[in-house]
Design an enzyme around this catalytic site. Structure first.
Site, PDB file in Angstrom:
ATOM      1  N   LYS A 211       0.724  -1.175   0.015  1.00  0.00           N
ATOM      2  CA  LYS A 211       0.073   0.004   0.079  1.00  0.00           C
ATOM      3  C   LYS A 211       1.055   1.217  -0.110  1.00  0.00           C
ATOM      4  O   LYS A 211       2.150   1.265   0.177  1.00  0.00           O
ATOM      5  CB  LYS A 211      -0.905   0.005   1.077  1.00  0.00           C
TER       6      LYS A 211
ATOM      7  N   ASN B 216      -1.861  -0.277   7.108  1.00  0.00           N
ATOM      8  CA  ASN B 216      -1.352  -1.716   7.518  1.00  0.00           C
ATOM      9  C   ASN B 216      -0.351  -2.103   6.488  1.00  0.00           C
ATOM     10  O   ASN B 216      -0.138  -3.440   6.342  1.00  0.00           O
ATOM     11  CB  ASN B 216      -2.486  -2.742   8.031  1.00  0.00           C
TER      12      ASN B 216
ATOM     13  N   TYR C 276     -12.332  -2.794  -3.217  1.00  0.00           N
ATOM     14  CA  TYR C 276     -12.689  -2.941  -1.822  1.00  0.00           C
ATOM     15  C   TYR C 276     -14.264  -3.221  -1.960  1.00  0.00           C
ATOM     16  O   TYR C 276     -14.804  -2.820  -0.923  1.00  0.00           O
ATOM     17  CB  TYR C 276     -12.330  -1.844  -1.110  1.00  0.00           C
TER      18      TYR C 276
ATOM     19  N   GLU D 179      -8.936 -10.801  -7.933  1.00  0.00           N
ATOM     20  CA  GLU D 179      -8.003  -9.586  -7.503  1.00  0.00           C
ATOM     21  C   GLU D 179      -7.090  -9.611  -8.736  1.00  0.00           C
ATOM     22  O   GLU D 179      -6.603  -8.575  -9.291  1.00  0.00           O
ATOM     23  CB  GLU D 179      -7.542  -9.504  -6.212  1.00  0.00           C
TER      24      GLU D 179
ATOM     25  N   HIS E 164      -1.667  -5.583   1.361  1.00  0.00           N
ATOM     26  CA  HIS E 164      -3.119  -6.410   1.267  1.00  0.00           C
ATOM     27  C   HIS E 164      -2.730  -7.656   0.632  1.00  0.00           C
ATOM     28  O   HIS E 164      -1.733  -7.740  -0.408  1.00  0.00           O
ATOM     29  CB  HIS E 164      -4.146  -5.407   0.422  1.00  0.00           C
TER      30      HIS E 164
HETATM   31  P1  CMP Z   1      -6.791  -4.903   3.652  1.00  0.00           P
HETATM   32  O1  CMP Z   1      -6.400  -6.418   4.008  1.00  0.00           O
HETATM   33  O2  CMP Z   1      -6.340  -4.148   2.578  1.00  0.00           O
HETATM   34  O3  CMP Z   1      -8.520  -5.138   3.295  1.00  0.00           O
HETATM   35  C1  CMP Z   1      -9.358  -4.170   3.894  1.00  0.00           C
HETATM   36  C2  CMP Z   1      -8.692  -3.046   4.636  1.00  0.00           C
HETATM   37  O4  CMP Z   1      -9.544  -2.163   5.351  1.00  0.00           O
HETATM   38  C3  CMP Z   1      -8.021  -3.483   5.766  1.00  0.00           C
HETATM   39  O5  CMP Z   1      -6.924  -4.210   4.918  1.00  0.00           O
HETATM   40  C4  CMP Z   1      -7.607  -2.428   6.347  1.00  0.00           C
HETATM   41  O6  CMP Z   1      -6.501  -1.537   6.091  1.00  0.00           O
HETATM   42  C5  CMP Z   1      -8.795  -1.537   6.399  1.00  0.00           C
HETATM   43  N1  CMP Z   1      -9.702  -1.372   7.364  1.00  0.00           N
HETATM   44  C6  CMP Z   1     -10.231  -2.240   8.301  1.00  0.00           C
HETATM   45  N2  CMP Z   1     -10.756  -1.732   9.150  1.00  0.00           N
HETATM   46  C7  CMP Z   1     -10.525  -0.453   9.188  1.00  0.00           C
HETATM   47  C8  CMP Z   1     -10.779   0.873   9.982  1.00  0.00           C
HETATM   48  N3  CMP Z   1     -11.614   0.541  11.045  1.00  0.00           N
HETATM   49  N4  CMP Z   1     -10.491   2.109   9.697  1.00  0.00           N
HETATM   50  C9  CMP Z   1      -9.900   2.227   8.586  1.00  0.00           C
HETATM   51  N5  CMP Z   1      -9.224   1.192   7.723  1.00  0.00           N
HETATM   52  C10 CMP Z   1      -9.801  -0.184   7.933  1.00  0.00           C
END
Ligand code: CMP
Length: 143
Positions: free
Chosen positions: A9, A112, A49, A126, A115
């Protein structure tokens, strides 16, 4: 051979973690069969998403993924989907064990770092969304 979609990311790219993350997957024994640094359109982010569309953080998530370049990849190997998820650690870095990518490098659930597809169905969807057929090489190692 099983394939999965992995995306570093914007936070991972800006923190110069591409090499570190690619190295972890290579050292684990997986094979990189597709990869590109790219800007993400809102349309692609929303499609990627789509399952989170009704969540309160959806807008924030799309804003973040479109905020800077991402490094999109396809990795290949035995059980790569589940193993990659284990290497990434739990979605919320607070719960991600040390030694995992999120456990070692992230502190926020929104930012984070990485993904990865969560099932064979997601991986197929995907990879098809992010990569053209001619962008994924057919590659069985010979050495
Ligand atoms: P990802 O694995 O990319 O899939 C969905 C994403 O939503 C997840 O990683 C997080 O980065 C994001 N996400 C999940 N919960 C929250 C939250 N409470 N606030 C912001 N982003 C979120």
């Amino acid at each position: 051979m099983e394939k999965t979609f992995i995306m570093i990311k914007p936070d991972g790219v800006q923190r110069n973690l591409i090499g570190e993350i690619v190295a972890r997957f290579e050292k684990k024994g997986f094979t990189l069969v597709g990869g590109k640094l790219m800007s993400v359109s809102r349309e692609l982010a929303e499609q990627h998403y789509a399952e989170h569309k009704e969540r309160p953080f959806f807008g924030e998530l799309v804003d973040f993924i479109t905020s800077g370049p991402v490094f999109a990849m396809v990795w290949q190997g035995n059980n790569v989907i589940t193993t990659a998820r284990n290497m990434m650690g739990k979605t919320n870095p607070v719960d991600a064990a040390p030694g995992t990518i999120r456990g070692d490098f992230a502190v926020s659930v929104g930012m984070n770092i990485i993904h990865g597809s969560d099932s064979p169905e997601s991986a197929e969807r995907e990879i098809g969304l992010w990569f053209g057929q001619d962008e994924v090489v057919s590659f069985e190692k010979t050495i």
